[in-house]
Design a protein around this motif. Structure first.
Motif, PDB file in Angstrom:
ATOM      1  N   LEU A 102      13.495  20.776  28.226  1.00 27.08           N
ATOM      2  CA  LEU A 102      14.240  21.653  27.485  1.00 27.08           C
ATOM      3  C   LEU A 102      15.717  21.545  27.584  1.00 27.08           C
ATOM      4  O   LEU A 102      16.579  21.252  26.609  1.00 27.08           O
ATOM      5  N   ASP A 103      16.294  21.058  28.901  1.00 28.06           N
ATOM      6  CA  ASP A 103      17.700  20.778  29.036  1.00 28.06           C
ATOM      7  C   ASP A 103      17.940  19.541  28.241  1.00 28.06           C
ATOM      8  O   ASP A 103      19.229  19.288  27.530  1.00 28.06           O
ATOM      9  N   HIS A 104      17.169  18.500  28.446  1.00 28.59           N
ATOM     10  CA  HIS A 104      17.551  17.267  27.758  1.00 28.59           C
ATOM     11  C   HIS A 104      17.454  17.509  26.328  1.00 28.59           C
ATOM     12  O   HIS A 104      18.285  16.745  25.699  1.00 28.59           O
ATOM     13  N   MET A 105      16.685  18.231  25.642  1.00 34.12           N
ATOM     14  CA  MET A 105      16.860  18.401  24.319  1.00 34.12           C
ATOM     15  C   MET A 105      18.073  19.203  23.726  1.00 34.12           C
ATOM     16  O   MET A 105      18.696  18.833  22.930  1.00 34.12           O
ATOM     17  N   VAL A 106      18.386  20.242  24.462  1.00 33.60           N
ATOM     18  CA  VAL A 106      19.444  21.011  24.160  1.00 33.60           C
ATOM     19  C   VAL A 106      21.066  20.054  24.304  1.00 33.60           C
ATOM     20  O   VAL A 106      21.762  20.197  23.673  1.00 33.60           O
ATOM     21  N   ASP A 107      20.791  19.094  25.384  1.00 31.69           N
ATOM     22  CA  ASP A 107      21.908  18.397  25.861  1.00 31.69           C
ATOM     23  C   ASP A 107      21.884  17.194  24.894  1.00 31.69           C
ATOM     24  O   ASP A 107      23.063  16.262  25.073  1.00 31.69           O
ATOM     25  N   GLY A 108      20.987  16.872  23.960  1.00 28.76           N
ATOM     26  CA  GLY A 108      20.987  15.593  23.173  1.00 28.76           C
ATOM     27  C   GLY A 108      21.589  15.774  21.770  1.00 28.76           C
ATOM     28  O   GLY A 108      21.430  14.862  21.271  1.00 28.76           O
ATOM     29  N   GLY A 109      22.427  16.807  21.517  1.00 24.86           N
ATOM     30  CA  GLY A 109      23.120  16.864  20.358  1.00 24.86           C
ATOM     31  C   GLY A 109      22.292  17.852  19.232  1.00 24.86           C
ATOM     32  O   GLY A 109      21.888  19.226  19.869  1.00 24.86           O
TER      33      GLY A 109
END
Length: 421
Positions: A102-109
């Motif tokens: 989830l953190d990777h998705m939110v951090d990806g743009g």
């Protein structure tokens, strides 16, 4: 002054680092909670540039990042405050992996939120998370836990500076443990949605280690204060065993996640209770020691007991915790101040007086509210006159009675040779 300055500087550094970590996370601009049905709901919208459909009460169903084929369904577990309440290490590891995703998705743009509106209709909302989170959006619980850590450290430093002895050193260590525990929890328990799994692991380890350092330091304190019950060898053994148990849980070697997280707390609480009883036996002919133990017994048993029976015991029994972690830390801090008074030996013999004052004034306040309610709802008197009549009744009837009782109770104290010393 140098000791207290050192402790204050240490807390400022720790708090600054915690704040830097908290605001350094990607931020959607939503305050999110879990409802009673296990769904994720928007409690508040904190950005003005978000689409109008995102309002308080909207349910968040899924999260999708561009370039990924499948959306991740959101549930109450994703916004859980304390993952230590999970039963098994497999569940904990799965939670951390999902947090990383989830953190990777939110951090990806840019991301797409699948939402359910108030009328039951579905919608997909595109938003672009910001690279950092404004400090003003951090909830009250973050600042509360940060304040608990600072107050614990400063109380410990105050006693350490005031009384340069072994007991005060253990008390200062317990303050450091409380600071480490509450500050770590402040970051991950108030996250918007997710944190990187590795960061989550480090913060959880800091919270757990700080909690056990707090407990081990209090055990060491009661082994030497007000009477020495054991030598340095026993105290070293307590720390070796306690830190080995801590390491075993961090490395996931305990029988289960729940046992590893909370069983040591129960053991420490029982040990503290036993040590208080032993100190009372040794202090039966020492008024000064008994007075110190009055603060100690009240503080340790109330503070750690409320935390254990509100957080640890329900988790070990497979039940939901009965209080939030932030509130539990606040309770510990309130009682922790009593420990500082006990070690510093400040107005120890006023414990009975303070207890009577607190109880009697609380009874007066409750009586005032009760009379006010009776006059308003039972006699149909207007609010302002009702409060005036209730206040007058308490002033003319209750306060003289309270003063008469206080005179009789406080007049019983006699100054003998032991109390004089």
């Amino acid at each position: 002054h140098s000791r207290l300055a050192f402790v204050a500087a240490l807390f400022v550094a720790v708090a600054s680092f915690a704040l830097w970590l908290a605001v350094g996370q990607s931020w959607m601009g939503l305050a999110i909670i879990a409802d009673d049905d296990g769904r994720v709901v928007v409690r508040d919208v904190q950005r003005e540039d978000l689409p109008a459909v995102l309002q308080a009460g909207v349910r968040l169903d899924s999260l999708l990042a561009p370039g990924q084929p499948d959306a991740l369904r959101l549930g109450a577990l994703d916004v859980i405050e304390e993952p230590d309440t999970l039963d098994t290490y497999d569940q904990l590891n799965a939670f951390r992996e999902r947090q990383s995703a989830l953190d990777h998705m939110v951090d990806g743009g840019q991301i797409v939120l699948g939402v359910t509106l108030a009328d039951g209709s579905k919608a997909d909302v595109e938003i672009t998370p910001l690279g950092s989170r404004p400090a003003w959006t951090l909830p009250f619980e973050f600042w509360l836990q940060l304040g608990v850590g600072g107050a614990g450290a400063l109380l410990g430093g105050w006693v350490w500076a005031l009384r340069r002895e072994e007991a005060s050193a253990y008390f200062a260590i317990s303050g450091f443990g409380l600071m480490l525990s509450s500050t770590s929890a402040a970051i991950y328990s108030t996250r918007e949605l997710a944190l990187d799994g590795d960061l989550f692991r480090l913060l959880s380890a800091g919270n757990y280690t700080g909690t056990n350092v707090f407990g081990l330091a209090l055990i060491s304190l009661l082994l030497v204060y007000p009477h020495r019950l054991a030598g340095r060898g026993v105290i070293i053994a307590v720390w070796v065993v306690g830190l080995c148990v801590t390491l075993a849980h961090v490395l996931q070697l305990a029988p289960s996640q729940a046992v590893g997280a909370y069983a040591p707390m129960l053991v420490q609480f029982v040990a503290l209770f036993g040590l208080i009883v032993a100190q009372l036996v040794y202090s039966r002919r020492n008024p000064l020691a008994r007075a110190a133990l009055g603060w100690f017994g009240l503080s340790v048993l109330l503070g750690t007991g409320l935390f254990v029976f509100a957080i640890a015991a329900p988790t070990l029994l497979g039940l939901e915790p009965q209080a939030s972690q932030a509130n539990a830390f606040a309770i510990i801090l309130l009682i922790y101040a009593g420990l500082g008074i006990g070690v510093a030996r400040y107005r120890l013999f006023d414990l009975g007086t303070w207890a009577f004052r607190l109880i009697s004034y609380l009874a007066g306040a409750l009586l005032l509210l009760a009379l006010d309610a009776v006059l308003i709802y039972g006699v149909a008197v207007e609010r302002v006159p009702a409060f005036g009549l209730a206040l007058l009744t308490v002033a003319l009837m209750y306060l003289p009675l309270r003063n008469m009782i206080a005179t009789r109770i406080m007049g019983r104290d006699r100054l003998d040779d032991q109390r004089f010393r």
